[in-house]
Motif scaffolding. Structure first.
Motif, PDB file in Angstrom:
ATOM      1  N   VAL A  43       0.835  -1.200   0.000  1.00 36.56           N
ATOM      2  CA  VAL A  43       0.000   0.000   0.000  1.00 36.56           C
ATOM      3  C   VAL A  43       0.875   1.259   0.000  1.00 36.56           C
ATOM      4  O   VAL A  43       0.628   2.204  -0.758  1.00 36.56           O
ATOM      5  N   VAL A  44       1.901   1.258   0.839  1.00 35.11           N
ATOM      6  CA  VAL A  44       2.798   2.420   0.916  1.00 35.11           C
ATOM      7  C   VAL A  44       3.506   2.637  -0.422  1.00 35.11           C
ATOM      8  O   VAL A  44       3.599   3.770  -0.912  1.00 35.11           O
ATOM      9  N   ASN A  45       3.984   1.556  -1.026  1.00 37.16           N
ATOM     10  CA  ASN A  45       4.683   1.677  -2.311  1.00 37.16           C
ATOM     11  C   ASN A  45       3.754   2.163  -3.412  1.00 37.16           C
ATOM     12  O   ASN A  45       4.153   2.980  -4.251  1.00 37.16           O
ATOM     13  N   GLU A  46       2.518   1.680  -3.421  1.00 34.30           N
ATOM     14  CA  GLU A  46       1.549   2.133  -4.422  1.00 34.30           C
ATOM     15  C   GLU A  46       1.227   3.614  -4.236  1.00 34.30           C
ATOM     16  O   GLU A  46       1.108   4.354  -5.206  1.00 34.30           O
ATOM     17  N   MET A  47       1.100   4.021  -2.977  1.00 28.92           N
ATOM     18  CA  MET A  47       0.807   5.428  -2.702  1.00 28.92           C
ATOM     19  C   MET A  47       1.970   6.313  -3.153  1.00 28.92           C
ATOM     20  O   MET A  47       1.763   7.360  -3.765  1.00 28.92           O
ATOM     21  N   ALA A  48       3.188   5.879  -2.854  1.00 33.27           N
ATOM     22  CA  ALA A  48       4.356   6.657  -3.266  1.00 33.27           C
ATOM     23  C   ALA A  48       4.428   6.748  -4.787  1.00 33.27           C
ATOM     24  O   ALA A  48       4.724   7.814  -5.334  1.00 33.27           O
ATOM     25  N   LYS A  49       4.138   5.665  -5.470  1.00 33.78           N
ATOM     26  CA  LYS A  49       4.168   5.658  -6.934  1.00 33.78           C
ATOM     27  C   LYS A  49       3.084   6.573  -7.503  1.00 33.78           C
ATOM     28  O   LYS A  49       3.330   7.338  -8.424  1.00 33.78           O
ATOM     29  N   THR A  50       1.877   6.493  -6.904  1.00 33.85           N
ATOM     30  CA  THR A  50       0.753   7.308  -7.364  1.00 33.85           C
ATOM     31  C   THR A  50       1.047   8.794  -7.200  1.00 33.85           C
ATOM     32  O   THR A  50       0.693   9.609  -8.038  1.00 33.85           O
ATOM     33  N   HIS A  51       1.715   9.168  -6.114  1.00 33.89           N
ATOM     34  CA  HIS A  51       1.956  10.576  -5.810  1.00 33.89           C
ATOM     35  C   HIS A  51       3.397  11.004  -6.085  1.00 33.89           C
ATOM     36  O   HIS A  51       3.842  12.035  -5.583  1.00 33.89           O
ATOM     37  N   GLU A  52       4.086  10.224  -6.900  1.00 32.92           N
ATOM     38  CA  GLU A  52       5.475  10.516  -7.213  1.00 32.92           C
ATOM     39  C   GLU A  52       5.643  11.919  -7.789  1.00 32.92           C
ATOM     40  O   GLU A  52       6.579  12.642  -7.450  1.00 32.92           O
ATOM     41  N   ASP A  53       4.696  12.334  -8.642  1.00 35.37           N
ATOM     42  CA  ASP A  53       4.785  13.664  -9.245  1.00 35.37           C
ATOM     43  C   ASP A  53       4.687  14.758  -8.190  1.00 35.37           C
ATOM     44  O   ASP A  53       5.367  15.778  -8.267  1.00 35.37           O
ATOM     45  N   LEU A  54       3.864  14.530  -7.152  1.00 32.15           N
ATOM     46  CA  LEU A  54       3.759  15.522  -6.068  1.00 32.15           C
ATOM     47  C   LEU A  54       5.054  15.624  -5.275  1.00 32.15           C
ATOM     48  O   LEU A  54       5.489  16.716  -4.920  1.00 32.15           O
ATOM     49  N   PHE A  55       5.661  14.471  -4.996  1.00 36.22           N
ATOM     50  CA  PHE A  55       6.919  14.470  -4.254  1.00 36.22           C
ATOM     51  C   PHE A  55       8.006  15.208  -5.035  1.00 36.22           C
ATOM     52  O   PHE A  55       8.767  15.995  -4.473  1.00 36.22           O
ATOM     53  N   GLU A  56       8.040  14.965  -6.348  1.00 34.76           N
ATOM     54  CA  GLU A  56       9.025  15.632  -7.193  1.00 34.76           C
ATOM     55  C   GLU A  56       8.756  17.136  -7.262  1.00 34.76           C
ATOM     56  O   GLU A  56       9.676  17.954  -7.184  1.00 34.76           O
ATOM     57  N   MET A  57       7.482  17.495  -7.382  1.00 35.40           N
ATOM     58  CA  MET A  57       7.094  18.904  -7.441  1.00 35.40           C
ATOM     59  C   MET A  57       7.502  19.622  -6.153  1.00 35.40           C
ATOM     60  O   MET A  57       8.056  20.721  -6.189  1.00 35.40           O
ATOM     61  N   LYS A  58       7.248  18.980  -5.019  1.00 32.51           N
ATOM     62  CA  LYS A  58       7.584  19.573  -3.727  1.00 32.51           C
ATOM     63  C   LYS A  58       9.100  19.728  -3.578  1.00 32.51           C
ATOM     64  O   LYS A  58       9.596  20.743  -3.080  1.00 32.51           O
ATOM     65  N   GLU A  59       9.833  18.724  -4.017  1.00 36.14           N
ATOM     66  CA  GLU A  59      11.292  18.774  -3.921  1.00 36.14           C
ATOM     67  C   GLU A  59      11.859  19.951  -4.721  1.00 36.14           C
ATOM     68  O   GLU A  59      12.717  20.699  -4.242  1.00 36.14           O
ATOM     69  N   LYS A  60      11.336  20.151  -5.939  1.00 40.75           N
ATOM     70  CA  LYS A  60      11.810  21.259  -6.772  1.00 40.75           C
ATOM     71  C   LYS A  60      11.433  22.606  -6.151  1.00 40.75           C
ATOM     72  O   LYS A  60      12.223  23.550  -6.186  1.00 40.75           O
ATOM     73  N   PHE A  61      10.225  22.687  -5.586  1.00 41.55           N
ATOM     74  CA  PHE A  61       9.792  23.901  -4.887  1.00 41.55           C
ATOM     75  C   PHE A  61      10.769  24.223  -3.751  1.00 41.55           C
ATOM     76  O   PHE A  61      11.217  25.356  -3.601  1.00 41.55           O
ATOM     77  N   GLU A  62      11.089  23.211  -2.952  1.00 38.29           N
ATOM     78  CA  GLU A  62      11.975  23.421  -1.805  1.00 38.29           C
ATOM     79  C   GLU A  62      13.377  23.829  -2.236  1.00 38.29           C
ATOM     80  O   GLU A  62      14.030  24.633  -1.566  1.00 38.29           O
ATOM     81  N   GLU A  63      13.857  23.270  -3.357  1.00 35.45           N
ATOM     82  CA  GLU A  63      15.173  23.662  -3.866  1.00 35.45           C
ATOM     83  C   GLU A  63      15.193  25.151  -4.214  1.00 35.45           C
ATOM     84  O   GLU A  63      16.142  25.864  -3.876  1.00 35.45           O
ATOM     85  N   VAL A  64      14.145  25.608  -4.884  1.00 37.03           N
ATOM     86  CA  VAL A  64      14.054  27.025  -5.255  1.00 37.03           C
ATOM     87  C   VAL A  64      13.922  27.880  -3.997  1.00 37.03           C
ATOM     88  O   VAL A  64      14.593  28.907  -3.855  1.00 37.03           O
ATOM     89  N   MET A  65      13.076  27.447  -3.082  1.00 42.80           N
ATOM     90  CA  MET A  65      12.858  28.205  -1.854  1.00 42.80           C
ATOM     91  C   MET A  65      14.174  28.370  -1.088  1.00 42.80           C
ATOM     92  O   MET A  65      14.494  29.463  -0.608  1.00 42.80           O
ATOM     93  N   GLU A  66      14.946  27.298  -1.019  1.00 42.79           N
ATOM     94  CA  GLU A  66      16.217  27.365  -0.297  1.00 42.79           C
ATOM     95  C   GLU A  66      17.244  28.212  -1.050  1.00 42.79           C
ATOM     96  O   GLU A  66      17.920  29.055  -0.455  1.00 42.79           O
ATOM     97  N   LYS A  67      17.331  28.011  -2.353  1.00 38.65           N
ATOM     98  CA  LYS A  67      18.312  28.744  -3.159  1.00 38.65           C
ATOM     99  C   LYS A  67      18.112  30.253  -3.064  1.00 38.65           C
ATOM    100  O   LYS A  67      19.072  31.015  -2.979  1.00 38.65           O
TER     101      LYS A  67
END
Length: 134
Positions: A43-67
């Protein structure tokens, strides 16, 4: 996590001779806990796969925010206001790029994550009224 801990405890108990538990009962319980852990992992792996785009989007947001040191609590509400006022993502991205002197790509990462929060209702819609200067 709780199934994993319970299974670990039972396996330790089994290693020590079962602590008075019937070996077949102990084995059956270990198998049940293992199956529950496998199901939970699935279930956890399926959820992570389903929301992978959100995790990537958040990571890029945080990189910009920090930079650009935008974590002061002022930038995101300002961008949320622009998104709401403009109703045009590309226009807001251009404002973000200009305001913080960043690339359009970086501005897009920052604005899209805030837009996602607005769309999902995680970020409240800004109140109507005058916005801070652009």
């Amino acid at each position: 996590q709780e199934w994993q801990d319970a299974l670990r405890d039972l396996l330790s108990l089994k290693k020590l001779g079962g602590g008075g538990m019937d070996p077949k009962t102990l084995e059956k319980r270990c198998e049940e806990l293992y199956e529950k852990q496998v199901a939970e992992n699935k279930v956890v792996n399926e959820m992570a796969k389903t929301h992978e785009d959100l995790f990537e989007m958040k990571e890029k947001f945080e990189e910009v925010m920090e930079k650009y040191d935008l974590g002061d609590g002022h930038a995101a509400p300002l961008v949320a206001g622009w998104l709401y006022e403009d109703s045009d993502l590309e226009q807001t991205i251009a404002k973000v790029a200009k305001r913080w002197e960043m690339s359009a790509e970086e501005a897009g990462h920052f604005a899209r994550w805030i837009k996602k929060g607005l769309d999902m209702g995680v970020i409240p819609k800004p109140k109507q009224g005058p916005l801070p200067p652009k």
